[in-house]
Design a protein around this motif. Sequence first.
Motif, PDB file in Angstrom:
ATOM      1  N   GLY A 292      73.930 -56.811 -22.452  1.00 11.33           N
ATOM      2  CA  GLY A 292      73.732 -56.513 -21.036  1.00 11.33           C
ATOM      3  C   GLY A 292      73.301 -55.078 -20.840  1.00 11.33           C
ATOM      4  O   GLY A 292      72.959 -54.375 -21.784  1.00 11.33           O
ATOM      5  N   GLY A 293      73.338 -54.635 -19.583  1.00 10.60           N
ATOM      6  CA  GLY A 293      73.022 -53.250 -19.243  1.00 10.60           C
ATOM      7  C   GLY A 293      71.538 -52.987 -19.129  1.00 10.60           C
ATOM      8  O   GLY A 293      70.714 -53.892 -19.205  1.00 10.60           O
ATOM      9  N   GLN A 294      71.234 -51.727 -18.922  1.00  5.04           N
ATOM     10  CA  GLN A 294      69.848 -51.251 -18.818  1.00  5.04           C
ATOM     11  C   GLN A 294      69.648 -50.168 -19.864  1.00  5.04           C
ATOM     12  O   GLN A 294      70.286 -49.131 -19.736  1.00  5.04           O
ATOM     13  CB  GLN A 294      69.577 -50.650 -17.431  1.00  5.04           C
ATOM     14  CG  GLN A 294      69.470 -51.656 -16.315  1.00  5.04           C
ATOM     15  CD  GLN A 294      68.388 -52.692 -16.538  1.00  5.04           C
ATOM     16  OE1 GLN A 294      67.357 -52.392 -17.148  1.00  5.04           O
ATOM     17  NE2 GLN A 294      68.615 -53.908 -16.089  1.00  5.04           N
ATOM     18  N   PRO A 295      68.875 -50.348 -20.906  1.00  3.74           N
ATOM     19  CA  PRO A 295      68.148 -51.567 -21.223  1.00  3.74           C
ATOM     20  C   PRO A 295      69.090 -52.698 -21.634  1.00  3.74           C
ATOM     21  O   PRO A 295      70.174 -52.442 -22.157  1.00  3.74           O
ATOM     22  CB  PRO A 295      67.270 -51.136 -22.406  1.00  3.74           C
ATOM     23  CG  PRO A 295      67.959 -49.957 -23.013  1.00  3.74           C
ATOM     24  CD  PRO A 295      68.702 -49.285 -21.893  1.00  3.74           C
ATOM     25  N   ASP A 296      68.636 -53.941 -21.325  1.00  2.00           N
ATOM     26  CA  ASP A 296      69.434 -55.134 -21.626  1.00  2.00           C
ATOM     27  C   ASP A 296      69.402 -55.369 -23.139  1.00  2.00           C
ATOM     28  O   ASP A 296      68.374 -55.751 -23.691  1.00  2.00           O
ATOM     29  CB  ASP A 296      68.809 -56.322 -20.866  1.00  2.00           C
ATOM     30  CG  ASP A 296      69.593 -57.598 -21.085  1.00  2.00           C
ATOM     31  OD1 ASP A 296      70.644 -57.560 -21.763  1.00  2.00           O
ATOM     32  OD2 ASP A 296      69.147 -58.645 -20.572  1.00  2.00           O
ATOM     33  N   MET A 297      70.501 -55.077 -23.788  1.00  2.00           N
ATOM     34  CA  MET A 297      70.532 -55.183 -25.251  1.00  2.00           C
ATOM     35  C   MET A 297      71.955 -55.397 -25.737  1.00  2.00           C
ATOM     36  O   MET A 297      72.899 -55.277 -24.958  1.00  2.00           O
ATOM     37  CB  MET A 297      69.948 -53.913 -25.871  1.00  2.00           C
ATOM     38  CG  MET A 297      70.727 -52.655 -25.551  1.00  2.00           C
ATOM     39  SD  MET A 297      69.806 -51.126 -25.831  1.00  2.00           S
ATOM     40  CE  MET A 297      69.378 -51.296 -27.530  1.00  2.00           C
ATOM     41  N   TRP A 298      72.083 -55.716 -27.016  1.00  2.00           N
ATOM     42  CA  TRP A 298      73.417 -55.842 -27.595  1.00  2.00           C
ATOM     43  C   TRP A 298      74.059 -54.473 -27.716  1.00  2.00           C
ATOM     44  O   TRP A 298      73.414 -53.491 -28.081  1.00  2.00           O
ATOM     45  CB  TRP A 298      73.339 -56.511 -28.966  1.00  2.00           C
ATOM     46  CG  TRP A 298      73.272 -58.000 -28.836  1.00  2.00           C
ATOM     47  CD1 TRP A 298      72.160 -58.783 -28.908  1.00  2.00           C
ATOM     48  CD2 TRP A 298      74.371 -58.880 -28.577  1.00  2.00           C
ATOM     49  NE1 TRP A 298      72.498 -60.098 -28.711  1.00  2.00           N
ATOM     50  CE2 TRP A 298      73.846 -60.187 -28.505  1.00  2.00           C
ATOM     51  CE3 TRP A 298      75.750 -58.702 -28.390  1.00  2.00           C
ATOM     52  CZ2 TRP A 298      74.644 -61.306 -28.268  1.00  2.00           C
ATOM     53  CZ3 TRP A 298      76.550 -59.803 -28.142  1.00  2.00           C
ATOM     54  CH2 TRP A 298      75.991 -61.090 -28.085  1.00  2.00           C
ATOM     55  N   ARG A 299      75.335 -54.452 -27.416  1.00  2.00           N
ATOM     56  CA  ARG A 299      76.115 -53.215 -27.470  1.00  2.00           C
ATOM     57  C   ARG A 299      77.498 -53.531 -28.015  1.00  2.00           C
ATOM     58  O   ARG A 299      77.902 -54.693 -28.054  1.00  2.00           O
ATOM     59  CB  ARG A 299      76.306 -52.655 -26.041  1.00  2.00           C
ATOM     60  CG  ARG A 299      75.008 -52.300 -25.353  1.00  2.00           C
ATOM     61  CD  ARG A 299      75.180 -52.374 -23.835  1.00  2.00           C
ATOM     62  NE  ARG A 299      73.886 -52.171 -23.166  1.00  2.00           N
ATOM     63  CZ  ARG A 299      73.468 -51.002 -22.697  1.00  2.00           C
ATOM     64  NH1 ARG A 299      74.234 -49.938 -22.765  1.00  2.00           N
ATOM     65  NH2 ARG A 299      72.280 -50.894 -22.133  1.00  2.00           N
ATOM     66  N   MET A 300      78.234 -52.494 -28.351  1.00  2.00           N
ATOM     67  CA  MET A 300      79.656 -52.643 -28.689  1.00  2.00           C
ATOM     68  C   MET A 300      80.415 -51.715 -27.761  1.00  2.00           C
ATOM     69  O   MET A 300      79.913 -50.634 -27.433  1.00  2.00           O
ATOM     70  CB  MET A 300      79.914 -52.215 -30.131  1.00  2.00           C
ATOM     71  CG  MET A 300      79.302 -53.139 -31.149  1.00  2.00           C
ATOM     72  SD  MET A 300      79.198 -52.317 -32.757  1.00  2.00           S
ATOM     73  CE  MET A 300      77.818 -51.234 -32.511  1.00  2.00           C
ATOM     74  N   THR A 301      81.610 -52.137 -27.382  1.00  2.00           N
ATOM     75  CA  THR A 301      82.368 -51.310 -26.437  1.00  2.00           C
ATOM     76  C   THR A 301      83.868 -51.402 -26.676  1.00  2.00           C
ATOM     77  O   THR A 301      84.370 -52.456 -27.081  1.00  2.00           O
ATOM     78  CB  THR A 301      82.043 -51.755 -24.981  1.00  2.00           C
ATOM     79  OG1 THR A 301      82.719 -50.887 -24.058  1.00  2.00           O
ATOM     80  CG2 THR A 301      82.470 -53.184 -24.683  1.00  2.00           C
TER      81      THR A 301
END
Length: 259
Positions: free
Chosen positions: A178-187
């Motif tokens: 998600g997010g901008q840019p829409d991409m894989w992330r870890m949190t």
Amino acid sequence: MPGIPLQWNVVVTKDQAAMAQMAVDVFMEAARNRIEKSGYFSVAVSGGSTPRPMHRLLAGDPYGRARVWEKTHLFWVDERCVPGDDPASNYGMARSDFVEAVPLPEIQVHPMRGTVVPDRGATDYEKTLGSFFGAKQDEFPRFDLICLGIGTDGHTASLFPGHPALDESFRWVVAVKGGQPDMWRMTLTLPVLNAARKLMVLVSGVKKRDVVKHVFQDDPPGLPARRIHPSAGTVTWMLDRDAAMGLSPEDMGTGVEEP
Ligand code: 6PG
């Protein structure tokens, strides 16, 4: 919920530069206190553009040569799943803004790994946290300081409105898209954020004015940034005047300071 959570304090600064200075003061004071008490300081930083002036101040005089770095362990709140030298990497950005300029031993720098499958990166980071904090699976690691920002949609870390990761109550680190840019992330997850001793949320600029109002008035209810209320810690919201403009004194509770 009427009013802001009890754990929140609000500081309004005249501009982003003053906010960065105040954030550095909080960082350094927390570091000195925790090193005196426990021998080390654990801090997690975010990405985005808002913390960059603070990070650049940390790199310069006198902070860049402070003794606290020798005892500091640096972690990340979230990371985009890209290599460390990609312009979107939170690690890469912090590295060039301050990490490589300060006497922080490499072994005390703990980036999330953006180059493996996202779920694997998240699990690996849980192991990193587990071995550093010595926390067991049914507990949550307790950072001395976590630095956050917010997005115009009310996200914080990489916890986006409506995403199931927001309701995670067991895991310490998860992969999300998600997010901008829409991409894989870890949190880091909400229970980890809410286990911290101290959090600061930096918000700057006119474009954040509306979301600040939504978060402080809890309307719509339960935006991710509203859900930061540590069980045994404090949250300092640092807003510059542009970001705070839509708030009334009542919205900010009693903890308002204007330096
Ligand atoms: C990220 C962040 C994220 C950020 C907000 C605010 O990796 O993007 O950790 O939560 O803090 O999106 O970003 P800006 O400071 O760029 O407005």
